[in-house]
Design an enzyme around this catalytic site. Structure first.
Site, short mmCIF file in Angstrom:
data_model
loop_
_atom_site.label_atom_id
_atom_site.label_comp_id
_atom_site.label_asym_id
_atom_site.label_seq_id
_atom_site.Cartn_x
_atom_site.Cartn_y
_atom_site.Cartn_z
N CYS A 91 56.27 45.01 45.71
CA CYS A 91 57.22 44.06 46.30
C CYS A 91 57.81 44.78 47.49
CB CYS A 91 58.30 43.67 45.29
SG CYS A 91 59.63 42.70 46.05
N CYS A 132 61.86 43.74 48.03
CA CYS A 132 62.88 44.25 47.10
C CYS A 132 62.13 45.05 46.05
CB CYS A 132 63.79 43.15 46.55
SG CYS A 132 63.03 41.61 46.05
N SER A 133 62.19 44.67 44.80
CA SER A 133 61.44 45.41 43.79
C SER A 133 61.01 44.48 42.67
CB SER A 133 62.29 46.55 43.22
OG SER A 133 62.69 47.43 44.24
N CYS A 134 60.53 43.27 43.03
CA CYS A 134 60.13 42.30 42.02
C CYS A 134 59.04 42.89 41.14
CB CYS A 134 59.62 41.03 42.69
SG CYS A 134 60.91 40.18 43.62
#
Lengths: 234, 206
Positions: B107, B110-112
């Protein structure tokens, strides 16, 4: 927004830091900070997109220097003040107090209804499908080109994939549109897709061979004349 | 869990730890959050929601071809058959790695990450180096993880830019034919389900 969070393709961050047997939370405060926004009856944001935009809107130097959970905490703190749950002075005073008296016990509040809600939230997610939204404009195999847009607000079209030709790989369905949802401008559900981009289209002829797939909405896409993904565009 | 916060602190707390404690204490005093709800969420991600869930999904797919078909057709429903789903996993697509296609997930914005099957992401997945590099130079990144792929393998990078979450179904290693489903699950690593490594055969895994 063209923020530091939009990192795809950037240089200079160095090798990937890896840690064997990494704990889920390195310090107890990380877990508690993570859980804060799901443990109460505060509606911190109207949508997950709003939460993401708040992260992106943190000062760039803080965003880059802070760890993941520091950013998370930074958003909760800023939002507490915005929602009038506490003043910044109140927060700073409490920090001073705890620094001077670290033995101060934590206050405790038990609310079974909130525990039940947290447990439910862990088990159930709100799926993205909105069948009553605008029907998808494209089908599998369609050649598309992403718009060259630079919105100041939230967007999920990364800079590295703007103005690029690709091919619809999968039609996910009709999903809420993050760019408007983040700002309370409506969910605006519409076609959402997995779109395939050839690596050379994104990174030029010297790119490592391969492809990158992004999940994109109709609002980002226009029809391309033909077979867009194999053409190189300047 | 709240015991962590009552004792003496021989070392000065970090600024972030102090800030977290200040914020939690204010929210608790105002009755806005419930201490035991925090405890419950922390415990869930420390103990119950982690890559062992995804490993069970993978092992079942390796031993049950009908399940594998369902998993690749509708990941969310097939994963729900094993009891997993929820926050950040309401729509999961499973990507099959083969001898000629290697999938890897990121991601960049962000950090999905697919929490119900993999838990919360490791630090490297959330790091600027991984997020910036894997879309542009995936083979170099995989090499850093010790994975060298031949030119015949197509590398596909999946940037999780919307609400779909991705999990990789790694190749079943040779030499694992006699293993039971739980034994196979024990071979499957988090990193293999993100797609930065392969699952090692039992002899190599030790």
């Amino acid at each position: 927004m063209n923020g530091v969070h939009d990192m795809g393709g950037m240089h200079g961050f160095g090798p990937i830091p890896r840690e064997e047997n990494e704990p889920v939370f390195h310090q107890p405060w990380e877990g508690r900070a993570y859980a804060l926004n799901a443990s109460g009856n505060v509606r911190w944001f109207e949508s997950t997109s709003g939460f993401r935009f708040a992260q992106e809107s943190l000062p760039p130097a803080f965003y880059l220097n802070a760890g993941y959970y520091e950013r998370w905490l930074g958003v909760v703190e800023r939002r507490m003040v915005e929602l009038g749950l506490a003043t910044q002075d109140e927060i700073e005073a409490r920090i001073q107090q705890l620094r001077a008296h670290p033995e101060t016990p934590m206050p405790v509040h038990h609310d079974p209804a909130l525990v039940e809600r947290a447990a439910t939230r862990l088990r159930r997610g709100r799926g993205p499908h909105r069948p009553d939204g605008a029907p998808p404009c494209f089908q599998m195999g369609d050649a598309v080109i992403t718009k060259n847009i630079h919105p100041a607000g939230h967007t999920r079209l990364p800079r590295y994939a703007r103005g690029k030709p690709g091919v619809i790989h999968r039609v996910h369905g009709i999903h809420d549109f993050a760019d408007t949802d983040a700002h309370g401008l409506g969910r605006n559900p519409q076609g959402a897709y997995s779109v395939r981009f050839e690596a050379a289209v994104l990174w030029g002829p010297d790119a490592e061979p391969g492809a990158v797939y992004l999940d994109l909405w109709d609002a980002y896409l226009e029809p391309a004349a033909s077979g867009g993904s194999t053409e190189l565009r300047g | 869990m709240s015991g962590d916060h009552h004792g003496h602190h021989p070392e000065p707390e970090s600024p972030a730890a102090l800030r977290a404690r200040a914020i939690e204490s204010l929210l608790v005093e105002k009755g806005l959050i419930s201490t035991d709800a925090i405890d419950l969420i922390v415990r869930a991600y420390e103990q119950d929601i982690g890559p062992m869930n995804g490993a069970r999904v993978v092992a079942k797919a390796w031993t049950d071809s009908a399940y594998k078909d369902r998993l690749l057709t509708d990941g969310t429903d097939a994963i729900a058959e094993l009891g997993y789903g929820g926050n950040q996993g309401a729509e999961i697509v499973v990507l099959e790695n083969t001898a000629t296609v290697h999938n890897v997930v990121v991601c960049t914005l962000c950090s999905c990450y697919p929490w119900p099957v993999l838990g919360l992401p490791p630090s490297w997945y959330k790091s600027a180096p991984y997020r910036s590099r894997v879309v542009r130079e995936p083979r170099s990144v995989l090499r850093e993880f010790g994975l060298e792929l031949g030119p015949e393998v197509e590398v596909r990078v999946w940037d999780s830019t919307a609400e779909v979450r991705y999990m990789v179904l790694p190749e079943r290693p040779a030499g694992a034919e006699s293993l039971s489903e739980p034994e196979l699950a024990a071979l499957v690593t988090r990193d293999a389900m993100i797609g930065v490594v392969k699952v090692q055969a039992p002899a190599l895994a030790r």
